[in-house]
Motif scaffolding. Structure first.
Motif: not given
Length: 335
Positions: A230-239, A254-263, A288-291, A326-329
């Motif tokens: 997508e050229e433009s996408e916005v996701v609002i996290i209301d969790t 930032s650490g959680s985000l690093g984990a998702f990006l490593a994956w 989104v996942g890290a947030s 996300f479940g137990d994986g």
């Protein structure tokens, strides 16, 4: 507005399966550059491990190393950022370390001393040359704010500014102050050539806008063409999160985000999965996942500890927060 189910399903595809088929390192390994606030790189690195990466490294100065090591023996600490060392020798060490890892998190506890900022800029350049995913937070955002060309157009990066940092970056990027609030994150992403922006707040706003990236000579355009997603996408996290915002929660994000990006990097390299997710969407999906995980951990910790909650309390809740979302994986990307 809840996160669309389709996005959650795509994030699940990036998560390595716990089925015994992967060896150590195929579930990712982030590296965090930090120093003066020893707790900040600890929280970022430990959060990545609690989310589920195999290895987590900290690059720091010798003065910070003992404190960080004492917090947890699970972290691999590299005390190589020496003020009296030659810059070239330090960067040779960093280059060697980065060649073995998947993502670089710059900023938690970095500080603004000239030598630390110089090392961080050099590490950023090496990471970009290697096509690594990047997270820029805290003093890492201060660093790129002095020269936005350091990050402009590099679409494997995610910025995680809080309210004050977002305002400063918007001013540095010459964003019209009259821009409607709901459009600010997308406008900043567009101004930076499609870099994903995670705007922290009462609701996290995650935006990726590559509308003009192709005309800006984006550094990473050959690696992630704008036509891929997508050229433009916005996701609002209301969790829902906790009602107390304690210092250090951004480091967990930032650490959680690093984990998702490593994956994401492992997924891109074919370690697991069908490679049906385009690289262009991975930074946004990871954000989104890290947030979601961070906000859920904050809520659980607050429900247990109340007003006395501190960031350390959140670490123990990252795993159960991840599982709830996300479940137990054990089934990999399956629902």
């Amino acid at each position: 507005m809840s996160v669309p189910k389709t996005i959650v399903e795509q994030i699940r595809l990036l998560i390595p399966p716990l089925n015994g088929t992967l060896h150590k390192g195929q579930s990712g390994g982030p590296r965090v550059t930090g120093d003066l606030l020893a707790g900040a790189p600890f929280f970022a690195s430990m959060s990545a491990q609690r989310v589920g990466v195999d290895l987590s490294h900290v690059i720091c100065s010798p003065t910070a190393a003992a404190a960080i090591k004492s917090y947890s023996p699970d972290l691999i600490v590299h005390p190589i950022l020496r003020e009296d060392a030659s810059r070239s020798s330090v960067m040779d060490e960093i280059s060697s370390l980065l060649s073995r890892l998947h993502v670089l998190v710059i900023g938690p506890g970095l500080g603004r001393e000239k030598y630390m900022q110089d090392y961080a800029r050099d590490a950023l350049k090496i990471a970009k040359d290697r096509g690594m995913f990047l997270v820029l937070d805290a003093d890492g955002l201060f660093m790129i704010g002095q020269n936005l060309s350091l990050i402009k157009g590099y679409r494997r990066a995610v910025l995680t500014p809080n309210v004050v940092e977002f305002k400063r970056l918007s001013e540095q990027a010459n964003i019209d102050p009259n821009t409607p609030g709901e459009d600010l994150a997308r406008t900043l992403s567009r101004a930076l050539g499609g870099v994903t922006v995670l705007q922290k707040g009462a609701q996290d706003v995650i935006a990726s806008d590559t509308t003009d990236a192709s005309s800006q000579g984006a550094h990473d355009a050959s690696r992630i063409p704008a036509s891929e997603g997508e050229e433009s996408e916005v996701v609002i996290i209301d969790t829902p999160g906790g009602l107390k915002r304690c210092g250090g929660q951004g480091d967990i994000l930032s650490g959680s985000l690093g984990a998702f990006l490593a994956w994401s990097k492992c997924y891109e390299d074919g370690a697991f999965g069908s490679k049906s997710i385009p690289v262009s969407r991975m930074p946004l999906l990871s954000a989104v996942g890290a947030s979601m995980v961070t906000r859920t951990a904050s809520r659980i910790a607050f429900e247990r500890e109340g007003r006395s909650v501190v960031t350390q309390d959140m670490l123990r809740d990252i795993g159960r927060s991840f599982k709830a979302i996300f479940g137990d994986g054990t089934q990999g990307g399956k629902l």
